[in-house]
Design a protein around this motif. Structure first.
Motif, short mmCIF file in Angstrom:
data_model
loop_
_atom_site.label_atom_id
_atom_site.label_comp_id
_atom_site.label_asym_id
_atom_site.label_seq_id
_atom_site.Cartn_x
_atom_site.Cartn_y
_atom_site.Cartn_z
N ARG A 53 79.75 -8.44 10.08
CA ARG A 53 79.82 -7.26 11.26
C ARG A 53 78.41 -7.01 11.41
N ARG A 54 77.91 -6.26 12.51
CA ARG A 54 76.60 -5.92 12.69
C ARG A 54 76.29 -4.88 12.08
N PHE A 55 74.88 -4.65 11.44
CA PHE A 55 74.43 -3.38 10.79
C PHE A 55 73.66 -2.83 11.37
N TRP A 56 73.47 -1.57 11.35
CA TRP A 56 72.44 -0.53 11.80
C TRP A 56 71.93 0.17 10.80
N TYR A 57 70.56 0.13 10.59
CA TYR A 57 69.90 0.79 9.44
C TYR A 57 69.10 2.19 9.89
N PHE A 58 69.37 3.30 9.45
CA PHE A 58 69.17 4.61 9.75
C PHE A 58 67.76 4.97 8.91
N THR A 59 66.58 5.12 9.48
CA THR A 59 65.41 5.39 8.71
C THR A 59 64.43 6.26 9.45
N LYS A 60 63.68 6.81 8.95
CA LYS A 60 62.70 7.90 9.42
C LYS A 60 61.47 6.70 9.96
N PHE A 61 61.39 5.61 9.31
CA PHE A 61 60.41 4.68 9.77
C PHE A 61 60.77 3.84 10.98
N ALA A 62 61.86 3.82 11.36
CA ALA A 62 62.08 3.02 12.66
C ALA A 62 61.37 3.53 13.71
N THR A 63 60.95 2.62 14.82
CA THR A 63 60.34 3.03 15.88
C THR A 63 61.62 2.99 17.16
N ARG A 64 62.70 2.48 16.88
CA ARG A 64 63.77 2.61 17.78
C ARG A 64 64.71 3.75 17.74
N ASP A 65 64.86 4.57 18.74
CA ASP A 65 65.61 5.73 18.85
C ASP A 65 67.03 5.50 18.90
N LEU A 66 67.87 6.21 18.42
CA LEU A 66 69.28 5.96 18.10
C LEU A 66 69.88 5.90 19.35
N GLY A 67 69.55 6.46 20.46
CA GLY A 67 70.03 6.61 21.82
C GLY A 67 69.84 5.16 22.48
N ALA A 99 70.52 2.20 20.82
CA ALA A 99 71.50 1.24 20.40
C ALA A 99 72.56 1.23 21.37
N GLU A 100 73.12 -0.03 21.12
CA GLU A 100 74.66 -0.17 22.04
C GLU A 100 75.56 -0.62 20.73
N PHE A 101 76.29 0.43 20.41
CA PHE A 101 77.36 0.35 19.30
C PHE A 101 78.64 -0.39 19.92
N THR A 102 79.17 -1.10 18.94
CA THR A 102 80.48 -1.63 19.29
C THR A 102 81.40 -1.33 17.93
N PRO A 103 82.93 -1.30 18.34
CA PRO A 103 83.53 -1.00 17.45
C PRO A 103 83.52 -1.98 16.26
N GLU A 104 83.70 -1.43 15.11
CA GLU A 104 83.65 -2.04 13.59
C GLU A 104 81.91 -2.31 13.32
N ASP A 105 81.11 -1.45 13.74
CA ASP A 105 79.89 -1.78 13.56
C ASP A 105 79.60 -1.10 12.18
N VAL A 106 78.43 -1.48 11.39
CA VAL A 106 78.25 -0.67 10.01
C VAL A 106 77.16 -0.04 10.01
N LEU A 107 77.20 1.36 9.87
CA LEU A 107 75.95 2.16 10.06
C LEU A 107 75.49 2.71 8.75
N VAL A 108 74.34 2.26 8.35
CA VAL A 108 73.85 2.38 6.78
C VAL A 108 72.80 3.46 6.66
N PHE A 109 73.04 4.34 5.67
CA PHE A 109 72.24 5.47 5.45
C PHE A 109 71.76 5.33 3.93
N GLY A 110 70.52 5.79 3.91
CA GLY A 110 69.87 5.68 2.40
C GLY A 110 70.07 6.97 1.52
N ARG A 111 69.52 6.94 0.45
CA ARG A 111 69.55 7.83 -0.48
C ARG A 111 68.77 9.14 0.13
#
Length: 166
Positions: free
Chosen positions: A81-95, A97-109
């Protein structure tokens, strides 16, 4: 692991979560949107922890969830599956991204976010949730909710034929 009560529209990964209340709230959001929750060990609490279930209220029994021993086990389970990584260090804004069903959204500690080696594995799929400079980041459970509903909203606006919550 519990029996799968529904086919997941999304996969939500909490990498080594530390706070049971946050994980319980994320579980509740996952039930609401039809996502599967994955917890990557080590966890900062017991899975049967009173506070975890309290935060999830009576929804935990309806949650499609699984605990894996480490990051590699997660990749073995979800690697296609396609993974998306959520981090304050990213330069790309959530808006953007183009999400598709069954994507994987990953969040850290909660205390440290995602490790650099995970973020660096696919920098083009690292996303941030915009916040004013006075705020370092949103609470983990709030971040998951924002990301899940952004994905659902995209699908709704695009007319994607997936069973969305009403």
């Amino acid at each position: 692991m519990n029996p799968e009560p529904y086919q997941p529209l999304l996969h939500i990964v909490l990498y080594q979560p530390e706070i049971p209340y946050n994980t319980g709230s994320v579980g509740r959001t996952c039930v609401a949107v039809g996502a599967k929750l994955w917890l990557v060990r080590p966890l900062g609490f017991q899975v049967d922890n009173y506070h975890l279930r309290r935060a999830g209220l009576d929804y935990w029994q309806h949650l499609n969830w699984q605990v894996v021993d480490d990051w590699q086990h997660l990749l073995d389970e979800l690697g296609q599956r396609r993974f998306w990584y959520f981090t304050k260090f990213a330069t790309r804004d959530l808006g953007h991204a183009e999400f598709t069903p069954e994507d994987v959204l990953v969040f850290g500690r909660e205390s440290q976010g995602l490790p650099e080696e995970i973020r660096n594995s696919a920098p083009e799929r690292c996303l941030r949730i915009a916040c004013r400079s006075e705020v370092r980041s949103l609470n983990l459970s709030n971040s998951v909710a924002v990301a899940c509903y952004e994905a659902l909203g995209q699908w709704r606006r695009a007319g994607t034929d997936v069973p969305l919550p009403e």
